[in-house]
Design an enzyme around this catalytic site. Structure first.
Site, short mmCIF file in Angstrom:
data_model
loop_
_atom_site.label_atom_id
_atom_site.label_comp_id
_atom_site.label_asym_id
_atom_site.label_seq_id
_atom_site.Cartn_x
_atom_site.Cartn_y
_atom_site.Cartn_z
NE ARG A 120 -4.23 -1.96 1.91
CZ ARG A 120 -3.96 -3.01 2.43
NH1 ARG A 120 -3.27 -3.18 3.35
NH2 ARG A 120 -5.18 -4.03 1.98
CE LYS A 142 0.36 13.22 -15.74
NZ LYS A 142 0.15 13.53 -17.13
CD GLU A 184 8.96 15.35 -23.46
OE1 GLU A 184 8.35 16.64 -23.26
OE2 GLU A 184 8.81 14.44 -23.86
CE LYS A 225 6.81 16.70 -14.82
NZ LYS A 225 6.94 15.32 -15.41
CD GLU A 235 -2.52 15.98 -17.60
OE1 GLU A 235 -1.44 15.22 -17.02
OE2 GLU A 235 -2.57 16.03 -18.71
NE ARG A 239 1.44 16.50 -14.32
CZ ARG A 239 1.81 15.84 -13.29
NH1 ARG A 239 1.45 15.56 -12.07
NH2 ARG A 239 2.93 15.14 -13.72
CG ASN A 243 -0.65 17.01 -21.97
OD1 ASN A 243 0.02 16.15 -21.96
ND2 ASN A 243 -1.90 16.91 -21.55
CG HIS A 246 3.55 15.55 -25.32
ND1 HIS A 246 4.13 16.62 -25.47
CD2 HIS A 246 4.33 14.52 -25.10
CE1 HIS A 246 5.45 16.20 -24.84
NE2 HIS A 246 5.43 15.09 -24.82
CG HIS A 250 1.01 11.02 -27.20
ND1 HIS A 250 0.39 11.50 -26.25
CD2 HIS A 250 2.20 10.96 -26.82
CE1 HIS A 250 1.03 11.54 -25.45
NE2 HIS A 250 2.03 10.87 -25.64
CG HIS A 262 8.22 11.14 -26.56
ND1 HIS A 262 6.98 10.80 -26.80
CD2 HIS A 262 8.32 11.94 -25.98
CE1 HIS A 262 6.31 11.73 -26.03
NE2 HIS A 262 7.14 12.44 -25.47
N1 LIG Z 1 6.48 9.94 -15.34
C1 LIG Z 1 6.31 11.17 -16.03
O1 LIG Z 1 5.85 12.32 -15.73
C2 LIG Z 1 6.97 11.07 -17.51
C3 LIG Z 1 7.08 12.08 -18.34
C4 LIG Z 1 7.73 11.72 -19.48
C5 LIG Z 1 8.01 10.69 -20.06
N2 LIG Z 1 7.62 9.43 -19.10
C6 LIG Z 1 7.80 8.24 -19.74
O2 LIG Z 1 9.27 8.18 -19.92
C7 LIG Z 1 9.44 6.92 -20.81
C8 LIG Z 1 10.45 7.49 -21.81
O3 LIG Z 1 11.73 7.67 -20.94
P1 LIG Z 1 13.15 7.68 -21.57
O4 LIG Z 1 13.22 8.41 -22.90
O5 LIG Z 1 13.91 7.96 -20.77
O6 LIG Z 1 13.29 6.24 -22.26
P2 LIG Z 1 13.92 4.76 -21.44
O7 LIG Z 1 13.85 4.55 -20.06
O8 LIG Z 1 13.51 3.63 -22.29
O9 LIG Z 1 15.58 5.13 -21.67
C9 LIG Z 1 16.07 5.11 -23.03
C10 LIG Z 1 17.26 4.24 -23.45
O10 LIG Z 1 18.23 4.60 -22.75
C11 LIG Z 1 18.82 3.85 -21.83
N3 LIG Z 1 19.58 4.54 -20.94
C12 LIG Z 1 18.91 5.28 -20.02
N4 LIG Z 1 19.80 6.00 -19.20
C13 LIG Z 1 21.15 5.42 -19.70
C14 LIG Z 1 22.47 5.84 -19.42
N5 LIG Z 1 22.66 6.91 -18.43
N6 LIG Z 1 23.43 5.38 -20.15
C15 LIG Z 1 23.06 4.13 -21.00
N7 LIG Z 1 21.94 3.97 -21.44
C16 LIG Z 1 20.87 4.68 -20.80
C17 LIG Z 1 17.83 2.70 -21.51
O11 LIG Z 1 18.32 1.66 -21.17
C18 LIG Z 1 16.90 2.69 -22.74
O12 LIG Z 1 17.35 1.88 -23.87
C19 LIG Z 1 8.23 6.78 -21.54
O13 LIG Z 1 7.52 5.41 -20.99
C20 LIG Z 1 7.26 7.77 -21.22
O14 LIG Z 1 5.97 7.46 -20.80
C21 LIG Z 1 7.22 9.87 -18.03
ZN LIG Z 2 6.83 13.70 -23.78
#
Ligand SMILES: NC(=O)c1ccc[n+]([C@@H]2O[C@H](COP(=O)([O-])OP(=O)(O)OC[C@H]3O[C@@H](n4cnc5c(N)ncnc54)[C@H](O)[C@@H]3O)[C@@H](O)[C@H]2O)c1
Ligand SMILES: [Zn+2]
Length: 365
Positions: A120, A142, A184, A225, A235, A239, A243, A246, A250, A262
């Protein structure tokens, strides 16, 4: 080292550490009540930086173990969450365990979702390692996973107890990931901070090079942010400005079968939505042109990566916010300020106006 105290909207400010070497000592953000540390992270990242984070946890609490998550968006699933939960339970996780999440947005979203529901709710720390996660995903609460019907459809709001942003971790990030974070950063600047936008213009040639970045713009992105999240944690209003780019972005991703990254999709999305904003809410043409020029200088594509607007329409129409014949989008009225406060920052954009904006973007030089 910079230390911010950011209140995500619940009156309980959380520390955010930003700087080279921030990930080498987690004691400054550790709480006495956390009696064990579970290191949870992207397997690839743990292979590169796991030992470093384990060393940083010395003196904080005994390690419960290291728990890897398979890398990549394809593994942001309920199955990955379940497997992590089972492994943590087998290791004896209890409510005094803090999950230390290490990786990009995928690992942080899965680890945070586990922290939200296991026993929990457990505390977690975010140590983001991709540029996108350092400027965006690590903060805001999120968490969640994807389902075959769409991205992030199952999740929870659960704020990390602290965020530790160390730009030196970016040295190993694959170059192809860099534009995802840059897009971003541009978004944060357009929606809230003309000063950051001008900084990006002045430093575009440095910033576009993968691997190293000044902590200062990272800090600014996190402040932006956090302020937006504090205003509207779940949101329902402001917030939504996060988007920007996006709605169309998307749709481009989905229509391409997720083959467009992305950052490229959001970049093209920002360009098209800015063209719509010129038509719908008085964004000056000069501001739109500045945005297109910055995207170009950062190596981000402004031209839609999917040729046919009609391919996007089903995905645009699927968005919950939308109505028949129009979509609702967050649009700028100038660089640094968003239009439509009175409508909760969700402006009705007729599909025809978006179609015209799309066609214009395709014709652009
Ligand atoms: N929670 C939120 O508010 C929020 C906001 C924006 C995006 N997201 C989410 O984030 C995700 C995308 O995140 P991302 O772009 O970081 O992708 P990711 O987590 O897949 O990382 C991208 C790639 O880089 C590699 N990687 C990451 N850091 C590294 C490092 N320092 N050295 C070597 N390799 C590394 C990972 O293994 C992966 O292959 C999506 O699922 C999206 O929905 C969430
Ligand atoms: Zn984004």
């Amino acid at each position: 080292m910079d230390r911010l105290a950011l209140d995500p909207g619940d009156g309980r400010p959380r520390p955010v550490l930003i700087g080279h070497g921030a990930a080498d000592d987690l004691a400054p953000v550790w709480r006495p009540g956390w009696r064990a540390a579970a290191l949870v992270g992207d397997e690839r990242v743990l292979g590169l930086h796991g030992d470093r984070v384990l060393r940083a946890l010395r003196g904080c609490a005994p390690p419960l173990g290291t728990f890897g998550l398979p890398p990549g968006e394809a593994h942001k699933t309920r199955a990955a969450k379940e497997s992590l939960e089972d492994r943590l339970l087998a290791a004896g996780v209890d409510r005094a365990t803090c999950l230390v999440a290490v990786g990009g947005g995928v690992a942080l979203d899965v680890a945070g979702f586990v922290a939200a529901t296991l026993l929990r709710g457990l505390p977690h720390l975010n140590v983001p390692t991709s540029l996108l996660a350092q400027v965006d995903a690590a903060l805001g609460g999120k968490t969640g996973v994807n389902t075959p019907r769409g991205k992030n459809l199952v999740g929870a709001f659960h704020h990390p107890e602290a965020v530790v942003v160390d730009p030196s971790l970016l040295a190993t990030l694959p170059a192809a990931e860099w534009p995802n974070g840059l897009a971003e950063m541009v978004k944060h600047a357009v929606v809230a901070d003309a000063g950051l936008f001008a900084w990006l213009e002045a430093h575009a040639d440095d910033v576009r090079r993968p691997g190293a970045i000044d902590p200062q713009p990272l800090r600014r992105c996190l402040e932006i942010k956090a302020a937006i999240v504090a205003d509207d944690p779940t949101e329902h209003g402001r917030r939504r400005i996060l988007n920007f780019g996006h709605s169309v972005g998307h749709a481009i991703e989905a229509a391409s079968g997720w083959s467009v990254p992305h950052g490229a999709a959001v970049s093209a999305g920002m360009d098209v939505e800015a063209r719509a904003a010129v038509r719908c809410c008085g964004l000056p043409e000069a501001d739109r042109a500045r945005l297109a020029s910055l995207l170009g200088r950062l190596g981000l594509p402004a031209r839609p990566a999917v040729p046919d607007f009609d391919a996007l329409v089903p995905y645009l129409a699927a968005d919950k916010k939308n109505e028949r014949g129009a979509i609702r989008a967050a649009l700028p009225e100038r660089i640094g300020a968003m239009a439509g406060a009175a409508e909760g920052y969700a402006i009705a954009v007729p599909l025809d106006a978006l179609r015209a904006a799309w066609a214009e973007a395709r014709r652009a030089p």
